[in-house]
Structure formats: structure tokens, C-alpha cells
Write a protein that holds these residues in place. Structure first.
Motif, PDB file in Angstrom:
ATOM      1  N   TYR A   1      16.160 -31.025 -79.780  1.00  0.00           N
ATOM      2  CA  TYR A   1      16.688 -30.518 -80.990  1.00  0.00           C
ATOM      3  C   TYR A   1      16.554 -29.072 -81.240  1.00  0.00           C
ATOM      4  N   LEU A   2      17.626 -28.644 -82.232  1.00  0.00           N
ATOM      5  CA  LEU A   2      17.618 -27.236 -82.495  1.00  0.00           C
ATOM      6  C   LEU A   2      17.591 -27.158 -84.139  1.00  0.00           C
ATOM      7  N   GLN A   3      16.507 -27.114 -84.781  1.00  0.00           N
ATOM      8  CA  GLN A   3      16.249 -26.982 -86.196  1.00  0.00           C
ATOM      9  C   GLN A   3      16.784 -25.413 -86.640  1.00  0.00           C
ATOM     10  N   MET A   4      17.957 -25.376 -87.446  1.00  0.00           N
ATOM     11  CA  MET A   4      18.501 -24.097 -87.923  1.00  0.00           C
ATOM     12  C   MET A   4      18.184 -23.752 -89.296  1.00  0.00           C
ATOM     13  N   ASN A   5      17.408 -22.869 -89.936  1.00  0.00           N
ATOM     14  CA  ASN A   5      17.095 -22.501 -91.141  1.00  0.00           C
ATOM     15  C   ASN A   5      17.617 -21.403 -91.504  1.00  0.00           C
ATOM     16  N   SER A   6      17.946 -21.185 -92.871  1.00  0.00           N
ATOM     17  CA  SER A   6      18.510 -19.913 -93.208  1.00  0.00           C
ATOM     18  C   SER A   6      19.690 -19.285 -92.553  1.00  0.00           C
ATOM     19  N   LEU A   7      20.536 -20.142 -92.354  1.00  0.00           N
ATOM     20  CA  LEU A   7      21.803 -20.093 -91.628  1.00  0.00           C
ATOM     21  C   LEU A   7      22.418 -18.746 -92.144  1.00  0.00           C
ATOM     22  N   LYS A   8      23.153 -17.865 -91.279  1.00  0.00           N
ATOM     23  CA  LYS A   8      23.773 -16.879 -91.648  1.00  0.00           C
ATOM     24  C   LYS A   8      25.277 -16.777 -91.240  1.00  0.00           C
ATOM     25  N   LEU A   9      26.211 -16.056 -91.822  1.00  0.00           N
ATOM     26  CA  LEU A   9      27.590 -16.071 -91.416  1.00  0.00           C
ATOM     27  C   LEU A   9      27.658 -15.889 -89.670  1.00  0.00           C
ATOM     28  N   GLU A  10      26.911 -14.964 -89.283  1.00  0.00           N
ATOM     29  CA  GLU A  10      27.042 -14.586 -87.904  1.00  0.00           C
ATOM     30  C   GLU A  10      26.435 -15.708 -86.912  1.00  0.00           C
ATOM     31  N   ASP A  11      25.992 -16.826 -87.571  1.00  0.00           N
ATOM     32  CA  ASP A  11      25.461 -17.918 -86.821  1.00  0.00           C
ATOM     33  C   ASP A  11      26.448 -18.910 -86.369  1.00  0.00           C
ATOM     34  N   THR A  12      27.704 -18.634 -86.825  1.00  0.00           N
ATOM     35  CA  THR A  12      28.959 -19.460 -86.629  1.00  0.00           C
ATOM     36  C   THR A  12      29.088 -19.150 -85.177  1.00  0.00           C
ATOM     37  N   ALA A  13      29.276 -20.604 -84.489  1.00  0.00           N
ATOM     38  CA  ALA A  13      29.674 -20.503 -83.183  1.00  0.00           C
ATOM     39  C   ALA A  13      29.652 -21.882 -82.670  1.00  0.00           C
ATOM     40  N   VAL A  14      30.284 -22.116 -81.385  1.00  0.00           N
ATOM     41  CA  VAL A  14      30.066 -23.593 -80.635  1.00  0.00           C
ATOM     42  C   VAL A  14      28.659 -23.285 -80.031  1.00  0.00           C
ATOM     43  N   TYR A  15      27.833 -24.538 -80.179  1.00  0.00           N
ATOM     44  CA  TYR A  15      26.626 -24.347 -79.829  1.00  0.00           C
ATOM     45  C   TYR A  15      26.498 -25.526 -78.621  1.00  0.00           C
ATOM     46  N   TYR A  16      26.036 -25.156 -77.534  1.00  0.00           N
ATOM     47  CA  TYR A  16      25.822 -25.744 -76.227  1.00  0.00           C
ATOM     48  C   TYR A  16      24.372 -25.967 -75.853  1.00  0.00           C
ATOM     49  N   CYS A  17      24.353 -27.248 -75.564  1.00  0.00           N
ATOM     50  CA  CYS A  17      22.923 -27.481 -74.836  1.00  0.00           C
ATOM     51  C   CYS A  17      22.830 -27.621 -73.314  1.00  0.00           C
ATOM     52  N   ALA A  18      21.749 -27.317 -72.772  1.00  0.00           N
ATOM     53  CA  ALA A  18      21.854 -26.969 -71.168  1.00  0.00           C
ATOM     54  C   ALA A  18      20.498 -27.495 -70.709  1.00  0.00           C
ATOM     55  N   ALA A  19      20.652 -27.864 -69.391  1.00  0.00           N
ATOM     56  CA  ALA A  19      19.373 -28.329 -68.788  1.00  0.00           C
ATOM     57  C   ALA A  19      19.335 -27.874 -67.038  1.00  0.00           C
ATOM     58  N   LYS A  20      18.235 -27.708 -66.655  1.00  0.00           N
ATOM     59  CA  LYS A  20      18.073 -27.437 -65.465  1.00  0.00           C
ATOM     60  C   LYS A  20      16.613 -27.820 -65.106  1.00  0.00           C
ATOM     61  N   SER A  21      16.604 -28.128 -63.774  1.00  0.00           N
ATOM     62  CA  SER A  21      15.653 -28.416 -62.922  1.00  0.00           C
ATOM     63  C   SER A  21      14.790 -27.153 -61.659  1.00  0.00           C
TER      64      SER A  21
END
Length: 123
Positions: A79-99
Motif C-alpha cells: 500500500y501507499l497511504q498518501m496524506n496532505s496531497l499537493k498539486l505536484e503529487d499529480t502523476a501516474v503511480y506505479y508499483c514495482a517489485a524485485k528479488s
């Protein structure tokens, strides 16, 4: 390994939002997981990462203090809990994984990526 991100949407500045990413196909607990984002006309950037051990998460300067990354091993979800969001947080958010053992904040080290979820913050 497949990653499915969700939870994006349109919110106002100051609001909160929680993104989810379900990781399937392999043992979830063996992977470092991270969130990246890409704003319009900008390069993809690191937001937050959680080591496979589940300790010592790492945050970008813009995320630290406002965002929290967490994992639920029972649900194979990060999860990514995002609080106090700002205009500059506007984006496409991607999750990623690695081993692999590479640094958890370095994008080239990530082998698997989700499809992205759009977060739009309005004034």
C-alpha cells in the motif's frame, strides 16, 4: 510475477488517498516492493520502497512525512497511504517489485512493474 495497482482518483489538495498493489505469481515476501510516479512531461521518479524484510522503508524527500508504504503479507499487497496531497503529487503511480540485491530506490533494479494508477490532485 504480476502487479496490479489500484486506488487512484481525483482528489483535492490536502486530501488523502491510499493506493494498493497486489503482487501475484511468486512468493510475495521475497520481494522488495516500491512505488514510483511519473508526472506529465516528466521522468519517472522514486516515491517509496519497502525491503522484503518489511523493515526500514525508504522515502523520497517529497514523500517523507506525508506518505507511508506498508505491506500485508496475508493479502500479497503493498500500500501507499498518501496524506496532505499537493498539486505536484499529480502523476501516474506505479508499483514495482524485485528479488535482486540492488538498492531499493534505484529504478533499473526493478524487474516487475504494474500498469499504473492515475492520481490527480486539484485545487
Amino acid at each position: 510475477v504480476q502487479l496490479q495497482a489500484s486506488g487512484g482518483g481525483l482528489v483535492q489538495a490536502g486530501d488523502s488517498l491510499r493506493l494498493s498493489c497486489v503482487v501475484s505469481g511468486r512468493t510475495f515476501s521475497a520481494y522488495d516492493t516500491a512505488w514510483y510516479r511519473q508526472a506529465p512531461a516528466k521522468e519517472r521518479e522514486f516515491v517509496a520502497a519497502m525491503p522484503w524484510r518489511g523493515d526500514r522503508p525508504l522515502y523520497s524527500g517529497s514523500a517523507r512525512g506525508r506518505f507511508t508504504i506498508s505491506r500485508d503479507k496475508a493479502k500479497d499487497t503493498v500500500y501507499l497511504q498518501m496524506n496532505s496531497l499537493k498539486l505536484e503529487d499529480t502523476a501516474v503511480y506505479y508499483c514495482a517489485a524485485k528479488s535482486n540485491a540492488g538498492d531499493i530506490d534505484k529504478m533499473p533494479n526493478y524487474d516487475y512493474w504494474g500498469q499504473g494508477t492515475l492520481v490527480t490532485v486539484s485545487s
